[in-house]
Design a protein around this motif. Sequence first.
Motif, PDB file in Angstrom:
ATOM      1  N   LEU A 145       0.833  -1.212   0.000  1.00 59.58           N
ATOM      2  CA  LEU A 145       0.000   0.000   0.000  1.00 59.58           C
ATOM      3  C   LEU A 145       0.864   1.257   0.000  1.00 59.58           C
ATOM      4  CD1 LEU A 145      -2.722   1.434   0.294  1.00 59.58           C
ATOM      5  CD2 LEU A 145      -2.649   0.954   2.741  1.00 59.58           C
ATOM      6  N   LEU A 146       1.913   1.278   0.817  1.00 63.42           N
ATOM      7  CA  LEU A 146       2.801   2.437   0.877  1.00 63.42           C
ATOM      8  C   LEU A 146       3.575   2.629  -0.425  1.00 63.42           C
ATOM      9  CD1 LEU A 146       4.216   2.047   4.516  1.00 63.42           C
ATOM     10  CD2 LEU A 146       2.477   3.665   3.712  1.00 63.42           C
ATOM     11  N   VAL A 147       4.012   1.527  -1.016  1.00 64.75           N
ATOM     12  CA  VAL A 147       4.745   1.619  -2.287  1.00 64.75           C
ATOM     13  C   VAL A 147       3.838   2.161  -3.385  1.00 64.75           C
ATOM     14  CG1 VAL A 147       5.905   0.289  -4.105  1.00 64.75           C
ATOM     15  CG2 VAL A 147       6.378  -0.203  -1.701  1.00 64.75           C
ATOM     16  N   ILE A 148       2.616   1.655  -3.433  1.00 67.24           N
ATOM     17  CA  ILE A 148       1.671   2.117  -4.449  1.00 67.24           C
ATOM     18  C   ILE A 148       1.319   3.585  -4.231  1.00 67.24           C
ATOM     19  CG2 ILE A 148      -0.689   1.867  -5.317  1.00 67.24           C
ATOM     20  CD1 ILE A 148       1.218  -0.304  -6.263  1.00 67.24           C
ATOM     21  N   LEU A 149       1.149   3.975  -2.985  1.00 66.51           N
ATOM     22  CA  LEU A 149       0.766   5.357  -2.687  1.00 66.51           C
ATOM     23  C   LEU A 149       1.870   6.355  -3.036  1.00 66.51           C
ATOM     24  CD1 LEU A 149      -1.193   5.402   0.708  1.00 66.51           C
ATOM     25  CD2 LEU A 149      -1.952   6.355  -1.476  1.00 66.51           C
ATOM     26  N   PHE A 150       3.093   6.044  -2.635  1.00 71.49           N
ATOM     27  CA  PHE A 150       4.175   7.019  -2.751  1.00 71.49           C
ATOM     28  C   PHE A 150       5.080   6.786  -3.961  1.00 71.49           C
ATOM     29  CE2 PHE A 150       3.091   6.970   1.808  1.00 71.49           C
ATOM     30  CZ  PHE A 150       2.819   8.327   1.986  1.00 71.49           C
ATOM     31  N   GLY A 151       4.890   5.677  -4.659  1.00 72.33           N
ATOM     32  CA  GLY A 151       5.703   5.430  -5.838  1.00 72.33           C
ATOM     33  C   GLY A 151       5.265   6.281  -7.025  1.00 72.33           C
ATOM     34  N   ARG A 152       6.229   6.709  -7.817  1.00 73.55           N
ATOM     35  CA  ARG A 152       5.943   7.509  -9.000  1.00 73.55           C
ATOM     36  C   ARG A 152       5.788   6.591 -10.213  1.00 73.55           C
ATOM     37  NH1 ARG A 152      10.026  12.785  -8.609  1.00 73.55           N
ATOM     38  NH2 ARG A 152       9.225  13.571  -6.600  1.00 73.55           N
ATOM     39  N   LEU A 153       4.642   6.718 -10.847  1.00 70.02           N
ATOM     40  CA  LEU A 153       4.335   5.879 -12.000  1.00 70.02           C
ATOM     41  C   LEU A 153       3.357   6.622 -12.890  1.00 70.02           C
ATOM     42  CD1 LEU A 153       5.087   2.930 -12.883  1.00 70.02           C
ATOM     43  CD2 LEU A 153       2.878   2.235 -11.943  1.00 70.02           C
ATOM     44  N   ASP A 154       3.651   6.669 -14.189  1.00 70.90           N
ATOM     45  CA  ASP A 154       2.767   7.362 -15.122  1.00 70.90           C
ATOM     46  C   ASP A 154       1.385   6.710 -15.145  1.00 70.90           C
ATOM     47  OD1 ASP A 154       4.854   9.026 -15.788  1.00 70.90           O
ATOM     48  OD2 ASP A 154       5.503   7.822 -17.514  1.00 70.90           O
ATOM     49  N   ASP A 155       0.349   7.567 -15.054  1.00 69.95           N
ATOM     50  CA  ASP A 155      -1.034   7.089 -15.111  1.00 69.95           C
ATOM     51  C   ASP A 155      -1.237   5.918 -14.134  1.00 69.95           C
ATOM     52  OD1 ASP A 155      -3.659   7.192 -15.962  1.00 69.95           O
ATOM     53  OD2 ASP A 155      -3.328   5.894 -17.692  1.00 69.95           O
ATOM     54  N   LYS A 156      -0.774   6.137 -12.914  1.00 70.47           N
ATOM     55  CA  LYS A 156      -0.709   5.054 -11.929  1.00 70.47           C
ATOM     56  C   LYS A 156      -2.045   4.388 -11.669  1.00 70.47           C
ATOM     57  CE  LYS A 156       0.466   6.429  -7.831  1.00 70.47           C
ATOM     58  NZ  LYS A 156       1.339   6.856  -6.708  1.00 70.47           N
ATOM     59  N   TRP A 157      -3.091   5.162 -11.496  1.00 72.94           N
ATOM     60  CA  TRP A 157      -4.365   4.584 -11.063  1.00 72.94           C
ATOM     61  C   TRP A 157      -5.114   3.890 -12.186  1.00 72.94           C
ATOM     62  CZ3 TRP A 157      -3.359   4.246  -6.362  1.00 72.94           C
ATOM     63  CH2 TRP A 157      -2.729   5.271  -5.672  1.00 72.94           C
ATOM     64  N   ASN A 158      -4.618   4.013 -13.409  1.00 74.13           N
ATOM     65  CA  ASN A 158      -5.193   3.269 -14.534  1.00 74.13           C
ATOM     66  C   ASN A 158      -4.297   2.122 -14.971  1.00 74.13           C
ATOM     67  OD1 ASN A 158      -7.678   4.729 -15.014  1.00 74.13           O
ATOM     68  ND2 ASN A 158      -6.422   6.434 -15.743  1.00 74.13           N
ATOM     69  N   ASN A 159      -3.163   1.967 -14.294  1.00 72.57           N
ATOM     70  CA  ASN A 159      -2.253   0.889 -14.643  1.00 72.57           C
ATOM     71  C   ASN A 159      -2.866  -0.461 -14.274  1.00 72.57           C
ATOM     72  OD1 ASN A 159       0.079  -1.082 -13.802  1.00 72.57           O
ATOM     73  ND2 ASN A 159       1.037   0.431 -15.152  1.00 72.57           N
ATOM     74  N   THR A 160      -2.788  -1.420 -15.169  1.00 72.43           N
ATOM     75  CA  THR A 160      -3.423  -2.728 -14.955  1.00 72.43           C
ATOM     76  C   THR A 160      -2.841  -3.454 -13.751  1.00 72.43           C
ATOM     77  OG1 THR A 160      -3.816  -2.927 -17.334  1.00 72.43           O
ATOM     78  CG2 THR A 160      -3.961  -4.942 -16.020  1.00 72.43           C
ATOM     79  N   VAL A 161      -1.524  -3.419 -13.608  1.00 70.07           N
ATOM     80  CA  VAL A 161      -0.879  -4.126 -12.498  1.00 70.07           C
ATOM     81  C   VAL A 161      -1.243  -3.470 -11.169  1.00 70.07           C
ATOM     82  CG1 VAL A 161       1.324  -4.807 -11.483  1.00 70.07           C
ATOM     83  CG2 VAL A 161       1.022  -4.862 -13.968  1.00 70.07           C
ATOM     84  N   VAL A 162      -1.237  -2.151 -11.131  1.00 70.11           N
ATOM     85  CA  VAL A 162      -1.594  -1.437  -9.905  1.00 70.11           C
ATOM     86  C   VAL A 162      -3.032  -1.744  -9.517  1.00 70.11           C
ATOM     87  CG1 VAL A 162      -1.939   0.852  -8.891  1.00 70.11           C
ATOM     88  CG2 VAL A 162       0.085   0.398 -10.284  1.00 70.11           C
ATOM     89  N   ARG A 163      -3.912  -1.737 -10.485  1.00 67.46           N
ATOM     90  CA  ARG A 163      -5.312  -2.043 -10.206  1.00 67.46           C
ATOM     91  C   ARG A 163      -5.476  -3.479  -9.685  1.00 67.46           C
ATOM     92  NH1 ARG A 163      -8.847   0.937  -8.869  1.00 67.46           N
ATOM     93  NH2 ARG A 163     -10.484  -0.338  -9.798  1.00 67.46           N
ATOM     94  N   ARG A 164      -4.697  -4.402 -10.243  1.00 65.50           N
ATOM     95  CA  ARG A 164      -4.771  -5.783  -9.773  1.00 65.50           C
ATOM     96  C   ARG A 164      -4.245  -5.883  -8.347  1.00 65.50           C
ATOM     97  NH1 ARG A 164      -1.460 -10.737 -12.471  1.00 65.50           N
ATOM     98  NH2 ARG A 164       0.073  -9.091 -12.476  1.00 65.50           N
ATOM     99  N   PHE A 165      -3.164  -5.160  -8.048  1.00 63.31           N
ATOM    100  CA  PHE A 165      -2.599  -5.169  -6.704  1.00 63.31           C
ATOM    101  C   PHE A 165      -3.612  -4.621  -5.697  1.00 63.31           C
ATOM    102  CE2 PHE A 165       0.414  -4.427  -3.316  1.00 63.31           C
ATOM    103  CZ  PHE A 165       1.372  -5.417  -3.511  1.00 63.31           C
ATOM    104  N   ILE A 166      -4.262  -3.521  -6.060  1.00 60.78           N
ATOM    105  CA  ILE A 166      -5.263  -2.921  -5.177  1.00 60.78           C
ATOM    106  C   ILE A 166      -6.434  -3.871  -4.952  1.00 60.78           C
ATOM    107  CG2 ILE A 166      -6.939  -1.031  -4.971  1.00 60.78           C
ATOM    108  CD1 ILE A 166      -4.945   0.745  -6.456  1.00 60.78           C
ATOM    109  N   SER A 167      -6.787  -4.622  -5.984  1.00 56.37           N
ATOM    110  CA  SER A 167      -7.907  -5.563  -5.847  1.00 56.37           C
ATOM    111  C   SER A 167      -7.602  -6.681  -4.863  1.00 56.37           C
ATOM    112  CB  SER A 167      -8.258  -6.163  -7.219  1.00 56.37           C
ATOM    113  OG  SER A 167      -7.238  -7.049  -7.665  1.00 56.37           O
ATOM    114  N   LEU A 168      -6.306  -6.923  -4.585  1.00 55.29           N
ATOM    115  CA  LEU A 168      -5.915  -7.968  -3.639  1.00 55.29           C
ATOM    116  C   LEU A 168      -5.870  -7.470  -2.194  1.00 55.29           C
ATOM    117  CD1 LEU A 168      -3.016  -9.678  -5.631  1.00 55.29           C
ATOM    118  CD2 LEU A 168      -5.241 -10.668  -5.099  1.00 55.29           C
ATOM    119  N   PHE A 169      -5.957  -6.159  -1.991  1.00 54.47           N
ATOM    120  CA  PHE A 169      -5.828  -5.607  -0.640  1.00 54.47           C
ATOM    121  C   PHE A 169      -6.892  -6.124   0.333  1.00 54.47           C
ATOM    122  CE2 PHE A 169      -3.310  -1.609  -2.055  1.00 54.47           C
ATOM    123  CZ  PHE A 169      -2.131  -2.334  -1.962  1.00 54.47           C
ATOM    124  N   PRO A 170      -8.179  -6.186  -0.038  1.00 49.00           N
ATOM    125  CA  PRO A 170      -9.151  -6.723   0.929  1.00 49.00           C
ATOM    126  C   PRO A 170      -8.842  -8.157   1.348  1.00 49.00           C
ATOM    127  CG  PRO A 170     -10.275  -5.543  -0.833  1.00 49.00           C
ATOM    128  CD  PRO A 170      -8.849  -5.675  -1.257  1.00 49.00           C
TER     129      PRO A 170
END
Length: 343
Positions: free
Chosen positions: A38-63
């Motif tokens: 969660l901290l890496v995703i929040l503070f990491g710099r990545l172009d169009d981060k919240w639309n990135n497929t991998v980021v979205r998949r990672f977030i979907s695993l958080f619950p």
Amino acid sequence: MNTPGYNFIPAPLWLISSLHVLTLTLHFVAMNFLFGGLLVILFGRLDDKWNNTVVRRFISLFPTAMAATVTLGVAPLLFLQLAYHRQAYAASIVSGWWWLLIIGAVMVAYYLLYGAAFARTRTRIPLLLGLAAVLLAYVSFVYSTVFSMAERPDLYHTLYAANRSGTAVNPEVGVWGFRWLHMLSGTVTVGAFFVGLLGRGDEKVYRLGRGFFLWGMAASVVLGIAYLMSLGDTLVPMMRSPAMWLILVALVLSLLSLHFYFRRRFLPAGVVLFVSLLSMVIVRHILRLIVLNGKWEPSSIPVKPQWSVFVIFLVCFLAAIGVVAWMLKAYFGDRARANQANA
């Protein structure tokens, strides 16, 4: 009529301690995946981060990771209370209200993570994840202060005598501060490993995880040394114990995992990283024994084996590990087949 005794442990101390260390390590793996990722995703710099497929998949695993973290956290807490019930209960009572607020913080964080996983508006995701991160940081803070206090009977006696409202906080920042920061840096390190693992097919995400993995490990080493230096009189007996050899083993294995990770050999990197984490958990256990030496001796507790209960626990524990492994295999297998179909 005789009053039933309760001051005993239901299995040999070595078995309880071993299961405590093992289950606590598994809890840390799930917690680091969640909080560190969660901290890496929040503070990491990545172009169009919240639309990135991998980021979205990672977030979907958080619950799911949150559920695993809570579930795997029950067993080590219970094993701890078998041998250190007086210390654990006393410290949690002194900071009773802060301890009880953990329940609310975890529940709210759970819902926030679900909200982020199913959010349709991308702009809401960083807000939801940020609030969840604050609540998880609060939980880790309370755990660090309370369990540090549990190793200091003189401290919680003094605090309780002065303030019985349950609102006291461990005032010895030098004792728990570096311990907490070291834990957070380790959390980021392990979380970054999983970010790079899930993003191995996306070069930008992999580099994000690799960067946090490298610098998180460097911070862990520095903060670990600072934590050792903050131990004061406890440092000398610790240096004479097996803990120092385990610290060396953990350090070497951490560097080895970094080597494998940079070569994209994720399986050996993950294995040695897990063993490194296990070594550090054992070090913390040894340190607890050293600090409590002369104040509490868990080996003095009478042993009245209840093997049927332990057999039930082991069967359920192994079954749960098998179910989790099957779920992960099914999840990532479906993802891999979907990616091949889209290729």
